[in-house]
Design a protein around this motif. Sequence first.
Motif, PDB file in Angstrom:
ATOM      1  N   GLY A  70       0.877  -1.053  -0.110  1.00  6.46           N
ATOM      2  CA  GLY A  70      -0.091  -0.143  -0.070  1.00  6.46           C
ATOM      3  C   GLY A  70       0.855   1.258   0.039  1.00  6.46           C
ATOM      4  O   GLY A  70       0.413   2.241  -0.598  1.00  6.46           O
ATOM      5  N   GLY A  71       1.943   1.300   0.889  1.00  4.99           N
ATOM      6  CA  GLY A  71       2.860   2.406   0.736  1.00  4.99           C
ATOM      7  C   GLY A  71       3.330   2.693  -0.657  1.00  4.99           C
ATOM      8  O   GLY A  71       3.691   3.834  -1.247  1.00  4.99           O
ATOM      9  N   GLU A  72       3.703   1.420  -1.386  1.00  5.48           N
ATOM     10  CA  GLU A  72       4.301   1.396  -2.619  1.00  5.48           C
ATOM     11  C   GLU A  72       3.383   2.021  -3.441  1.00  5.48           C
ATOM     12  O   GLU A  72       3.739   2.864  -4.493  1.00  5.48           O
ATOM     13  CB  GLU A  72       4.921   0.263  -3.215  1.00  5.48           C
ATOM     14  N   TRP A  73       2.024   1.728  -3.515  1.00  4.36           N
ATOM     15  CA  TRP A  73       1.028   2.320  -4.299  1.00  4.36           C
ATOM     16  C   TRP A  73       0.964   3.783  -4.104  1.00  4.36           C
ATOM     17  O   TRP A  73       0.697   4.450  -5.167  1.00  4.36           O
ATOM     18  CB  TRP A  73      -0.132   1.396  -4.077  1.00  4.36           C
ATOM     19  N   LEU A  74       0.763   4.283  -2.996  1.00  5.23           N
ATOM     20  CA  LEU A  74       0.559   5.779  -2.597  1.00  5.23           C
ATOM     21  C   LEU A  74       2.035   6.577  -3.303  1.00  5.23           C
ATOM     22  O   LEU A  74       1.834   7.477  -3.755  1.00  5.23           O
ATOM     23  CB  LEU A  74       0.693   5.894  -1.046  1.00  5.23           C
ATOM     24  N   ARG A  75       3.262   5.685  -3.018  1.00  4.09           N
ATOM     25  CA  ARG A  75       4.310   6.554  -3.887  1.00  4.09           C
ATOM     26  C   ARG A  75       4.140   6.623  -5.289  1.00  4.09           C
ATOM     27  O   ARG A  75       4.458   7.474  -5.883  1.00  4.09           O
ATOM     28  CB  ARG A  75       5.515   5.735  -3.498  1.00  4.09           C
ATOM     29  N   HIS A  76       3.736   5.630  -5.829  1.00  4.42           N
ATOM     30  CA  HIS A  76       3.461   5.630  -7.195  1.00  4.42           C
ATOM     31  C   HIS A  76       2.575   6.765  -7.799  1.00  4.42           C
ATOM     32  O   HIS A  76       2.723   7.419  -8.626  1.00  4.42           O
ATOM     33  CB  HIS A  76       3.072   4.397  -7.799  1.00  4.42           C
ATOM     34  N   ASN A  80       2.919  10.506  -9.898  1.00  3.82           N
ATOM     35  CA  ASN A  80       2.325  10.499 -10.993  1.00  3.82           C
ATOM     36  C   ASN A  80       1.197  11.744 -10.940  1.00  3.82           C
ATOM     37  O   ASN A  80       0.209  11.916 -11.792  1.00  3.82           O
ATOM     38  CB  ASN A  80       1.526   9.212 -11.527  1.00  3.82           C
ATOM     39  N   SER A  81       1.069  12.448  -9.872  1.00  5.22           N
ATOM     40  CA  SER A  81       0.191  13.428  -9.535  1.00  5.22           C
ATOM     41  C   SER A  81       0.811  14.883  -9.874  1.00  5.22           C
ATOM     42  O   SER A  81       1.882  15.141  -9.752  1.00  5.22           O
ATOM     43  CB  SER A  81      -0.477  13.212  -7.979  1.00  5.22           C
ATOM     44  N   SER A  82      -0.098  15.737  -9.880  1.00  4.88           N
ATOM     45  CA  SER A  82       0.462  17.190  -9.916  1.00  4.88           C
ATOM     46  C   SER A  82       1.021  17.574  -8.621  1.00  4.88           C
ATOM     47  O   SER A  82       1.994  18.435  -8.627  1.00  4.88           O
ATOM     48  CB  SER A  82      -0.780  18.117 -10.244  1.00  4.88           C
ATOM     49  N   SER A  83       0.505  17.098  -7.443  1.00  5.91           N
ATOM     50  CA  SER A  83       1.124  17.515  -6.261  1.00  5.91           C
ATOM     51  C   SER A  83       2.651  16.787  -6.179  1.00  5.91           C
ATOM     52  O   SER A  83       3.620  17.530  -5.884  1.00  5.91           O
ATOM     53  CB  SER A  83       0.325  17.163  -4.990  1.00  5.91           C
ATOM     54  N   GLY A  84       2.761  15.725  -6.373  1.00  5.31           N
ATOM     55  CA  GLY A  84       4.012  14.883  -6.328  1.00  5.31           C
ATOM     56  C   GLY A  84       4.770  14.834  -5.105  1.00  5.31           C
ATOM     57  O   GLY A  84       5.889  14.353  -5.010  1.00  5.31           O
ATOM     58  N   SER A  85       4.177  15.367  -3.996  1.00  2.00           N
ATOM     59  CA  SER A  85       4.796  15.030  -2.492  1.00  2.00           C
ATOM     60  C   SER A  85       3.825  14.876  -1.641  1.00  2.00           C
ATOM     61  O   SER A  85       2.629  14.734  -1.677  1.00  2.00           O
ATOM     62  CB  SER A  85       5.647  16.389  -2.565  1.00  2.00           C
ATOM     63  N   ARG A 252      -5.086  10.941   0.566  1.00  2.00           N
ATOM     64  CA  ARG A 252      -5.259   9.767   0.238  1.00  2.00           C
ATOM     65  C   ARG A 252      -5.212   8.771   1.239  1.00  2.00           C
ATOM     66  O   ARG A 252      -4.411   8.624   1.957  1.00  2.00           O
ATOM     67  CB  ARG A 252      -4.183   9.386  -1.298  1.00  2.00           C
ATOM     68  N   LEU A 253      -6.246   7.679   1.167  1.00  2.00           N
ATOM     69  CA  LEU A 253      -6.179   6.733   2.246  1.00  2.00           C
ATOM     70  C   LEU A 253      -6.258   5.419   1.392  1.00  2.00           C
ATOM     71  O   LEU A 253      -6.804   5.134   0.478  1.00  2.00           O
ATOM     72  CB  LEU A 253      -7.454   6.591   3.336  1.00  2.00           C
ATOM     73  N   VAL A 254      -5.253   4.365   1.903  1.00  2.00           N
ATOM     74  CA  VAL A 254      -5.557   3.104   1.354  1.00  2.00           C
ATOM     75  C   VAL A 254      -5.781   2.043   2.582  1.00  2.00           C
ATOM     76  O   VAL A 254      -5.105   2.123   3.365  1.00  2.00           O
ATOM     77  CB  VAL A 254      -4.034   2.552   0.787  1.00  2.00           C
ATOM     78  N   PHE A 255      -6.722   1.320   2.290  1.00  2.00           N
ATOM     79  CA  PHE A 255      -6.827   0.071   2.978  1.00  2.00           C
ATOM     80  C   PHE A 255      -6.377  -0.974   2.488  1.00  2.00           C
ATOM     81  O   PHE A 255      -6.748  -1.622   1.512  1.00  2.00           O
ATOM     82  CB  PHE A 255      -8.381  -0.188   3.328  1.00  2.00           C
TER      83      PHE A 255
END
Length: 272
Positions: A70-76, A80-85, A252-255
Amino acid sequence: MGRQTNGTVTISDVPHNISTKVNFTKGNTRYYAPDSQLSAWSTNRPSTHSEPSSAHRCEISVLEMTTLQGGEWLRHELSNSSSGSGKIGLLNFGDATSPGEGFLIGLPTQEESIARSSMLYPSLMTDTAQQFYNLHRRDKKGGSYHHAFVYTPAALVLRNDAGDWIAPHDADIVTSAAVNAGSVRRRNGRRVSRLQERMARILFLFEQHECGNVVLGSFGTGVFRNKVDMVARLWRELLVGDAARFNASFDRLVFGIVGKETLMTFKDMFTQ
């Protein structure tokens, strides 16, 4: 391939000096006692999120993956987002009395995987973090445990769940023990209210440390025997809807959910 020598990790022939980062993490580990300011979560709401709009609604994803994945997914997603951080936070389903649970002897738990793959364990072994374990060794509160937490900032993640070396990156980690429903039921305790209070303080802690991107999970539904639908509902009550305290606290939240049946229960809850 990777190797570690004298504070330097070499991964795919690229050396990474990690000693400074590890010292930072250990030196800035924080313990939050049951009577900490986290108890004020319901009334202490950031002014910037006092009236959440559709422009700042948390993006919630329920995915069949581990916490580390999930952490890796969020990093990706961030790359790829405009915020990027933005900081990434991980919830560690912590053992109340044993740092890292059984990772030194190879037990296959969520906490064990995080401890083996990151710098979480050195943080949990600091004098600061040991207050969490000493508290619970003295009193487990009949299996409900205490509203106490360890906050591990900028913990380097160096491996994946399989133990393979990966490019080092940071994640803030909250360690908390869930309510042991099996034990509390036998004592006719109020496990639901205590569990949701703990969940709320976890979210408040991530919010206070400005972690905009967080990986949560099916907290306490394994050996602690909390019902999956109940846990999913308690998270939803805190995160979704105009009255939810944390409906605009995160980007963003990932379960991260392991197991098809548990996954479908969470998906059903968060697509209502």
